[in-house]
Design a protein around this motif. Structure first.
Motif, PDB file in Angstrom:
ATOM      1  N   TYR A 205      -1.171-113.575  63.762  1.00  0.00           N
ATOM      2  CA  TYR A 205      -0.265-114.540  64.382  1.00  0.00           C
ATOM      3  C   TYR A 205       0.758-115.133  63.422  1.00  0.00           C
ATOM      4  CZ  TYR A 205      -3.259-114.307  68.452  1.00  0.00           C
ATOM      5  OH  TYR A 205      -3.945-113.860  69.541  1.00  0.00           O
TER       6      TYR A 205
ATOM      7  N   ASN B 108      -4.448-124.111  72.250  1.00  0.00           N
ATOM      8  CA  ASN B 108      -4.603-123.510  70.930  1.00  0.00           C
ATOM      9  C   ASN B 108      -6.041-123.074  70.675  1.00  0.00           C
ATOM     10  OD1 ASN B 108      -1.880-123.994  70.369  1.00  0.00           O
ATOM     11  ND2 ASN B 108      -2.305-125.994  69.464  1.00  0.00           N
TER      12      ASN B 108
ATOM     13  N   THR C 268       2.537-119.675  64.419  1.00  0.00           N
ATOM     14  CA  THR C 268       1.496-120.223  65.287  1.00  0.00           C
ATOM     15  C   THR C 268       0.440-120.952  64.459  1.00  0.00           C
ATOM     16  OG1 THR C 268       0.326-118.112  65.229  1.00  0.00           O
ATOM     17  CG2 THR C 268       1.814-118.492  67.082  1.00  0.00           C
TER      18      THR C 268
ATOM     19  N   VAL D 254      -2.483-122.671  66.189  1.00  0.00           N
ATOM     20  CA  VAL D 254      -3.590-121.803  66.598  1.00  0.00           C
ATOM     21  C   VAL D 254      -4.555-121.589  65.433  1.00  0.00           C
ATOM     22  CG1 VAL D 254      -4.197-119.495  67.423  1.00  0.00           C
ATOM     23  CG2 VAL D 254      -2.217-120.680  68.375  1.00  0.00           C
TER      24      VAL D 254
ATOM     25  N   TYR E 179       5.815-127.457  67.024  1.00  0.00           N
ATOM     26  CA  TYR E 179       5.235-127.645  65.681  1.00  0.00           C
ATOM     27  C   TYR E 179       6.301-127.587  64.589  1.00  0.00           C
ATOM     28  CZ  TYR E 179       2.752-126.582  61.369  1.00  0.00           C
ATOM     29  OH  TYR E 179       2.317-126.583  60.076  1.00  0.00           O
TER      30      TYR E 179
ATOM     31  N   GLU F  63       2.742-125.047  70.350  1.00  0.00           N
ATOM     32  CA  GLU F  63       3.342-124.124  69.384  1.00  0.00           C
ATOM     33  C   GLU F  63       4.858-124.279  69.286  1.00  0.00           C
ATOM     34  OE1 GLU F  63       1.665-120.062  69.218  1.00  0.00           O
ATOM     35  OE2 GLU F  63       0.539-120.675  70.991  1.00  0.00           O
TER      36      GLU F  63
END
Length: 273
Positions: free
Chosen positions: A234, A54, A238, A241, A37, A34
């Motif tokens: 989120y 994730n 994120t 994820v 990214y 995360e």
């Protein structure tokens, strides 16, 4: 190899790469940690160490574990019921020559004429009034109902291709109409039944609209609705994820097509779809 063949081969390769591009992006970015990214390009692979973290975050904190079992129940029970009901309706119209059979088919098929969005408010009100809101039984019922129109239409067309003499010979041999249905017509239509089941199971698995409208708890909510809630919880910070959650949701349908492609191809080759 002629020039036209090379051109067709190149076109197929290009189309294949275009089709695989979203899958590549999902896998590459779902594997990124995360914290890296935002600073990396979406097209460039990075450290894959974040993939398991994730997936675990999406599975546990996103409540996908509870929704997975519920969606598995919906995707097996509702398509099986809709295929069986559709086969029975097609059998009654074609083999039993139900009076005004075509009219009954039209009545059944009209349930799919209106967009589902038009029915959401009365459907929600009715579910609340009959205590079906946020229940697995309610979700099985609605998924079955919305699938019956298509399965009835396809099975009616399929049974129309079976010679009438088959039914008459079974009657002469003393078989009841139910026995003919279970022992002759259903076995003869296995490829079509399997193809219909796969199509309806995929449709139920990928449903978002009904899941958002008719459920609220994690143990009843379908996977797509839980994935949408995961996005709300989120946010874009994120994204790995979310992509890992999408990977979890996508794998079962891919495996379903891989393990049943022979039956699915046979069902489609019958020309009734």
């Amino acid at each position: 190899m002629g020039g036209s063949q090379r051109l067709r081969k190149a076109a197929v390769i290009v189309l294949g790469l275009v089709w695989l591009a979203p899958i590549y992006l999902m896998l590459v970015n779902a594997a990124k940690p995360e914290d890296t990214y935002v600073d990396s390009s979406a097209w460039v692979p990075a450290d894959i160490s974040g993939l398991w973290d994730n997936i675990n975050t999406a599975w546990t904190r996103g409540h996908l574990s509870e929704s997975f079992s519920a969606t598995a129940v919906y995707s097996v029970t509702a398509p099986a019921l809709s295929v069986l009901i559709g086969a029975a309706a097609g059998y009654a119209i074609v083999a039993l020559r139900l009076r005004a059979g075509f009219l009954w088919l039209v009545v059944i098929f009209t349930s799919s004429v209106f967009p589902l969005q038009m029915l959401l408010m009365p459907l929600f009100t009715g579910y609340v009034d009959f205590d079906l809101y946020d229940t697995r039984l309610g979700m099985i019922l609605i998924y079955t109902v919305v699938s019956v129109a298509f399965t009835s239409f396809v099975m009616r067309n399929f049974f129309s291709g079976i010679a009438r003499q088959t039914f008459e010979a079974a009657i002469v041999d003393g078989a009841s109409t139910w026995r003919i249905f279970w022992r002759i017509y259903l076995p003869m239509s296995t490829p079509a039944l399997v193809a219909l089941f796969i199509l309806q199971a995929t449709s139920v698995w990928n449903d978002l609209l009904l899941g958002l409208t008719l459920t609220r708890s994690e143990e009843v909510r379908p996977l797509m609705a839980s994935l949408a809630a995961l996005q709300g919880n989120y946010g874009g910070a994120t994204m790995p994820v979310l992509l890992a959650g999408g990977l979890i949701v996508s794998i079962p349908t891919v495996l379903l097509f891989l393990f049943t492609q022979r039956f699915f191809a046979r069902g489609l080759s019958l020309g009734q779809f």
